[in-house]
Design a protein around this motif. Structure first.
Motif, PDB file in Angstrom:
ATOM      1  N   ASP A   1       0.846  -1.188   0.000  1.00 10.60           N
ATOM      2  CA  ASP A   1       0.000   0.000   0.000  1.00 10.60           C
ATOM      3  C   ASP A   1       0.878   1.233   0.000  1.00 10.60           C
ATOM      4  OD1 ASP A   1      -2.291  -1.523   0.111  1.00 10.60           O
ATOM      5  OD2 ASP A   1      -2.401  -1.474   2.286  1.00 10.60           O
ATOM      6  N   PRO A   2       0.620   2.174  -0.907  1.00  9.26           N
ATOM      7  CA  PRO A   2       1.417   3.399  -0.921  1.00  9.26           C
ATOM      8  C   PRO A   2       1.219   4.189   0.375  1.00  9.26           C
ATOM      9  CG  PRO A   2       0.040   3.235  -2.892  1.00  9.26           C
ATOM     10  CD  PRO A   2      -0.381   2.146  -1.956  1.00  9.26           C
ATOM     11  N   ALA A   3       2.292   4.738   0.873  1.00  7.52           N
ATOM     12  CA  ALA A   3       2.233   5.551   2.079  1.00  7.52           C
ATOM     13  C   ALA A   3       1.732   6.950   1.739  1.00  7.52           C
ATOM     14  CB  ALA A   3       3.615   5.643   2.706  1.00  7.52           C
ATOM     15  N   HIS A   4       1.073   7.564   2.700  1.00  4.95           N
ATOM     16  CA  HIS A   4       0.682   8.965   2.553  1.00  4.95           C
ATOM     17  C   HIS A   4       1.973   9.791   2.461  1.00  4.95           C
ATOM     18  CE1 HIS A   4      -0.759  12.943   3.716  1.00  4.95           C
ATOM     19  NE2 HIS A   4      -1.964  12.523   3.330  1.00  4.95           N
ATOM     20  N   PRO A   5       1.998  10.831   1.621  1.00  2.00           N
ATOM     21  CA  PRO A   5       3.210  11.645   1.491  1.00  2.00           C
ATOM     22  C   PRO A   5       3.694  12.221   2.821  1.00  2.00           C
ATOM     23  CG  PRO A   5       1.559  12.332  -0.102  1.00  2.00           C
ATOM     24  CD  PRO A   5       0.935  11.276   0.741  1.00  2.00           C
ATOM     25  N   GLY A   6       2.773  12.506   3.722  1.00  2.48           N
ATOM     26  CA  GLY A   6       3.164  13.013   5.034  1.00  2.48           C
ATOM     27  C   GLY A   6       3.928  11.990   5.853  1.00  2.48           C
ATOM     28  N   GLU A   7       3.560  10.725   5.708  1.00  2.00           N
ATOM     29  CA  GLU A   7       4.277   9.656   6.396  1.00  2.00           C
ATOM     30  C   GLU A   7       5.697   9.543   5.855  1.00  2.00           C
ATOM     31  OE1 GLU A   7       3.963   4.834   7.187  1.00  2.00           O
ATOM     32  OE2 GLU A   7       2.344   5.839   6.121  1.00  2.00           O
TER      33      GLU A   7
END
Length: 99
Positions: free
Chosen positions: A6-12
Motif C-alpha cells: 500500500d502506498p504511504a501517505h506523502p506526510g508519512e
C-alpha cells in the motif's frame, strides 16, 4: 487487482524518511518552507493532501523533485479510491464497439 504494497501517505514519507532522520520538527520545516506550521503538521499526520505548492517547496528544500512528492500523493489517492470505488458493473469497451 491485488496490491502487495500500500502506498504511504506523502506526510508519512516526509516524517519517516526526512524529518525524523534530521531530528527536525514539522514546525521547523514549515518555517524553512515559509508556509503555515499547521500545513506541515496536518500533512505529517495524514490529515491533508500534498499540494503542488508544497511539493515545489519540499523539492527545493530537500534537493529532489516536485514530481517525487506529487507521485507519492497520486499513488496514495489512487489506492484509496481503488478500495472505495466498485467499477465491476462497467463493461470494458470491445474492439467491435470502437468503430
Amino acid at each position: 487487482m491485488i496490491h502487495l504494497v500500500d502506498p504511504a501517505h506523502p506526510g508519512e514519507v516526509l516524517k519517516e524518511l526526512f524529518l525524523d532522520p534530521l531530528g527536525m520538527s514539522a514546525g521547523k520545516l514549515a518555517g524553512q518552507l515559509r508556509v503555515p506550521r499547521t500545513r506541515i503538521e496536518r500533512l505529517v499526520k495524514g490529515e491533508t493532501a500534498l499540494t503542488p505548492d508544497t511539493a515545489l517547496r519540499l523539492s527545493r528544500f530537500f534537493g529532489n523533485t516536485a514530481e517525487f512528492w506529487m507521485n507519492l500523493q497520486y499513488s496514495y489517492e489512487l489506492e484509496q479510491i481503488r478500495r472505495e470505488l466498485d467499477v465491476s458493473a462497467i463493461e470494458p469497451l470491445q474492439s467491435s464497439q470502437a468503430a
